[in-house]
Design a protein around this motif. Structure first.
Motif, PDB file in Angstrom:
ATOM      1  N   UNK A  63       0.817  -1.216   0.000  1.00  0.00           N
ATOM      2  CA  UNK A  63       0.000   0.000   0.000  1.00  0.00           C
ATOM      3  C   UNK A  63       0.849   1.264   0.000  1.00  0.00           C
ATOM      4  N   UNK A  64       2.016   1.182   0.646  1.00  0.00           N
ATOM      5  CA  UNK A  64       2.934   2.331   0.736  1.00  0.00           C
ATOM      6  C   UNK A  64       4.238   1.891   0.085  1.00  0.00           C
ATOM      7  N   UNK A  65       4.374   2.102  -1.220  1.00  0.00           N
ATOM      8  CA  UNK A  65       5.510   1.517  -1.938  1.00  0.00           C
ATOM      9  C   UNK A  65       6.849   2.182  -1.676  1.00  0.00           C
ATOM     10  N   UNK A  66       6.838   3.410  -1.145  1.00  0.00           N
ATOM     11  CA  UNK A  66       8.089   4.156  -0.959  1.00  0.00           C
ATOM     12  C   UNK A  66       8.157   4.695   0.469  1.00  0.00           C
ATOM     13  N   UNK A  67       9.080   4.169   1.244  1.00  0.00           N
ATOM     14  CA  UNK A  67       9.212   4.577   2.640  1.00  0.00           C
ATOM     15  C   UNK A  67       9.811   5.972   2.775  1.00  0.00           C
ATOM     16  N   UNK A  68      10.396   6.498   1.702  1.00  0.00           N
ATOM     17  CA  UNK A  68      10.991   7.839   1.752  1.00  0.00           C
ATOM     18  C   UNK A  68      10.082   8.918   1.173  1.00  0.00           C
ATOM     19  N   UNK A  69       8.861   8.561   0.774  1.00  0.00           N
ATOM     20  CA  UNK A  69       7.963   9.530   0.136  1.00  0.00           C
ATOM     21  C   UNK A  69       7.147  10.276   1.184  1.00  0.00           C
ATOM     22  N   UNK A  70       7.822  11.088   1.979  1.00  0.00           N
ATOM     23  CA  UNK A  70       7.174  11.841   3.050  1.00  0.00           C
ATOM     24  C   UNK A  70       6.581  13.146   2.530  1.00  0.00           C
ATOM     25  N   UNK A  71       5.362  13.427   2.939  1.00  0.00           N
ATOM     26  CA  UNK A  71       4.745  14.701   2.606  1.00  0.00           C
ATOM     27  C   UNK A  71       5.322  15.823   3.472  1.00  0.00           C
ATOM     28  N   UNK A  72       5.282  17.037   2.948  1.00  0.00           N
ATOM     29  CA  UNK A  72       5.624  18.203   3.763  1.00  0.00           C
ATOM     30  C   UNK A  72       4.596  18.318   4.887  1.00  0.00           C
TER      31      UNK A  72
END
Length: 384
Positions: A66-75
């Motif tokens: 469901x969350x493919x990228x652990x580094x894709x943090x929103x501002x």
């Protein structure tokens, strides 16, 4: 002297981009916080994740589907503004847990927090600390003297908030002001509460000087939390502040599930054991082991997870025991979680912000099922 606060809770959303809808986790955690009658919703300020992305894959972590990228943090400020527009059911308080004092210019941080406070009608919390290497050094931010930068940033934010629109100047090696104007007004005479993430002696003194709440996150025994809280309160008294007016808070990672078998599966997962890499060497020493990143490794503050390849991480986590995971996280059924946090309460804790990392379970369905016992745990803690 102020009376001790009643025990309160918050829920931490990691602010990650997800499949299906970009705000999937925000929806889930906002709903969870409301249903559990939590006081607040927090979002961290990260450019990269805490865990190495090299092991964030469906073969190790069910949630990676469901969350493919652990580094894709929103501002966080953008995300919290989005939440504020929908925050109508119980009007949760909204916090950043925590932002960097060096990566963001403190004038911009003062503006962001004051804006959210006004637009959310007094619900903003400014969580702030010196930051971590992973969110600074790779992006060209000087990582030398992070505590000195933090102290200068706090002085700058306070000066701007108190300026009432009058141009102000301030000498500083890091953030000088030259006839700087700050005109965003308070909300009904209030500014956002300042929650400081602090661990070392100098930072603990800064909490006593500037903070409305002490908000550490690194793993530490409850008794050590109590000793450091005494230092914070002594620092507050030294500058003429009421030490009991400062909220003793903490951010805790939680692993739960539908029964002990599922909980143990999550504890034994690659991702849960990788959490121990974020811990300082002292935690490893308590378990008779040496941290693979060195006997003096300070933990999450100096971790660069993006440099760790898959094979290296897997070799490191082989050295992590379930006892070490339980030392990093609060693990168990809802009643067991309540009992563990009650020990922290007995050492002065009055506000627990909980991050549900039960999704580290290798099986997606079992990780998702843990949301229900997590909700129950948060609700139980409100009664402590």
């Amino acid at each position: 002297m102020s009376k001790p606060e009643r025990f309160r809770t918050g829920v931490m959303d990691l602010g990650l981009h997800s499949r299906i809808t970009p705000d999937l986790t925000l929806r889930v955690h906002r709903w969870t916080a409301n249903a559990a009658q939590a006081d607040s919703l927090f979002i961290p300020d990260h450019l990269t994740g805490l865990l190495p992305s090299s092991i964030w894959a469906p073969e190790h972590v069910g949630a990676a589907r469901l969350i493919p990228r652990i580094d894709a943090h929103y501002d966080p400020w953008t995300a919290l503004g989005y939440v504020a527009a929908q925050n109508t059911l119980r009007r949760l308080r909204l916090g950043v847990g925590v932002t960097d004092a060096g990566r963001r210019n403190p004038a911009v941080t003062a503006q962001s927090a004051a804006s959210l406070h006004l637009l959310s009608r007094g619900r903003a919390i400014l969580g702030i600390g010196p930051g971590e290497r992973e969110n600074n050094e790779p992006y060209g931010v000087n990582w030398q003297s992070p505590v000195a930068r933090f102290e200068e940033a706090m002085a700058t934010i306070r000066l701007l908030w108190d300026s009432n629109g009058t141009p102000v100047s301030r000498d500083s090696a890091y953030f000088p002001l030259h006839k700087a104007v700050f005109e965003i007004p308070p909300y009904r005479g209030t500014r956002p509460e300042i929650w400081i993430g602090a661990h070392g002696p100098r930072m603990l003194r800064a909490v006593g000087r500037y903070a409305d709440a002490w908000f550490p996150a690194y793993p530490q025994p409850a008794a050590e939390y109590g000793r450091r809280l005494d230092q914070v309160r002594a620092a507050a008294s030294d500058v003429g502040r009421d030490p009991l007016a400062l909220t003793p808070a903490v951010m805790l990672f939680v692993i739960t599930g539908l029964g002990h078998a599922q909980i143990e599966e999550a504890v034994e997962s690659v991702a849960a054991r990788a959490c121990a890499l974020c811990a300082p060497a002292e935690l490893w020493e308590r378990h008779g082991a040496q941290h693979p990143l060195g006997a003096t490794f300070s933990g999450i503050q100096d971790l660069l997870p993006q440099l760790l390849d898959r094979d290296t991480v897997l070799s490191y986590v082989e050295k992590v025991t379930s006892a070490m995971v339980r030392d990093c996280c609060v693990v168990g059924t809802p009643s067991e979680i309540r009992d563990q946090v009650a020990v922290w309460r007995d050492h002065g804790l009055r506000y627990a912000v909980l991050a549900n990392v039960s999704s580290f379970h290798p099986n997606l369905a079992r990780g998702l099922a843990a949301n229900l016992p997590f909700l129950r745990a948060v609700r139980m803690l409100n009664a402590l």
